[in-house]
Design an enzyme around this catalytic site. Structure first.
Site, PDB file in Angstrom:
ATOM      1  N   SER A 175      52.962  38.769  35.927  1.00 14.13           N
ATOM      2  CA  SER A 175      52.635  37.634  35.061  1.00 14.13           C
ATOM      3  C   SER A 175      51.139  37.363  35.094  1.00 14.13           C
ATOM      4  O   SER A 175      50.542  37.290  36.172  1.00 14.13           O
ATOM      5  CB  SER A 175      53.378  36.372  35.520  1.00 14.13           C
ATOM      6  OG  SER A 175      52.948  35.260  34.762  1.00 14.13           O
ATOM      7  N   VAL A 208      46.511  37.305  41.237  1.00 19.77           N
ATOM      8  CA  VAL A 208      46.347  38.749  41.372  1.00 19.77           C
ATOM      9  C   VAL A 208      46.389  39.421  39.995  1.00 19.77           C
ATOM     10  O   VAL A 208      45.554  40.267  39.680  1.00 19.77           O
ATOM     11  CB  VAL A 208      47.418  39.343  42.315  1.00 19.77           C
ATOM     12  CG1 VAL A 208      47.323  40.860  42.373  1.00 19.77           C
ATOM     13  CG2 VAL A 208      47.272  38.757  43.715  1.00 19.77           C
ATOM     14  N   CYS A 209      47.353  39.037  39.166  1.00 21.76           N
ATOM     15  CA  CYS A 209      47.465  39.624  37.824  1.00 21.76           C
ATOM     16  C   CYS A 209      46.257  39.265  36.968  1.00 21.76           C
ATOM     17  O   CYS A 209      45.761  40.102  36.206  1.00 21.76           O
ATOM     18  CB  CYS A 209      48.744  39.162  37.140  1.00 21.76           C
ATOM     19  SG  CYS A 209      50.254  39.671  37.987  1.00 21.76           S
ATOM     20  N   ALA A 210      45.791  38.044  37.078  1.00 20.19           N
ATOM     21  CA  ALA A 210      44.613  37.620  36.319  1.00 20.19           C
ATOM     22  C   ALA A 210      43.388  38.425  36.738  1.00 20.19           C
ATOM     23  O   ALA A 210      42.633  38.916  35.895  1.00 20.19           O
ATOM     24  CB  ALA A 210      44.369  36.121  36.523  1.00 20.19           C
TER      25      ALA A 210
END
Length: 169
Positions: free
Chosen positions: A54, A59-61
């Site tokens: 997501s 972390v994904c950002a």
């Protein structure tokens, strides 16, 4: 069945596992504008498929920002970041973060990508969303690099991914 980990706990993945030397499955994902775009198969560009749980997590950002930066300096390379976030949330993220050099897509409609690439989380608190992985696909549609992150909460090995891309350029 492939596995990964979430904070040390084993997580099973559903779908057809795709590995190096396999033909990259062709699937459609939904863009921010609600139109579908195609990932996989043979194309005139090197494809980098970045799958994240997501965009609404640190972390994904960070991973998406990093690949957006790398994409700005690459030619003949198409980077697509795919999650199961809704297109509206992806749009807000991209606007806020200035993401303009990569494609951002959602697999929310049918989970075609997560099933075709074997990345749908089966169990645990993240059941039903995507595991973290990176695939590099050559112009013939062959997977030449795969990294299924051993720990969902950790970023991929950017240096190795970039070296694999540069081998193809």
């Amino acid at each position: 069945m492939a596995i990964t980990h979430l904070k040390g706990e084993e997580v099973n993945l559903l779908g057809n596992e795709v590995n190096v030397s396999d033909q990259a499955p062709i699937v459609n994902v939904v863009g921010q504008d609600l139109n579908e775009f195609e990932i996989g198969g043979a194309k005139d560009v090197i494809q980098v498929l970045v799958v994240v749980p997501s965009l609404d997590t640190p972390v994904c950002a960070a991973e998406t920002r990093k690949f957006n930066e790398e994409a700005a300096r690459l030619t003949n390379v198409e980077i697509s970041v795919v999650s199961l976030d809704l297109p509206f949330a992806m749009g807000r993220f991209c606007t806020t973060e200035g993401i303009e050099n990569i494609n951002v897509g959602s697999d929310f409609r049918n989970k075609d990508l997560t099933n075709a690439y074997g990345l749908l989380i089966e169990n645990g608190p993240l059941a039903g969303i995507a595991a973290r992985a990176v695939f590099v696909i050559d112009t013939n549609g062959i997977v030449v690099y795969k990294e299924l992150c051993e720990e969902i909460t950790k970023e991929p090995d950017y240096d190795t991914v970039m070296k694999e891309i540069e081998k193809l350029i």
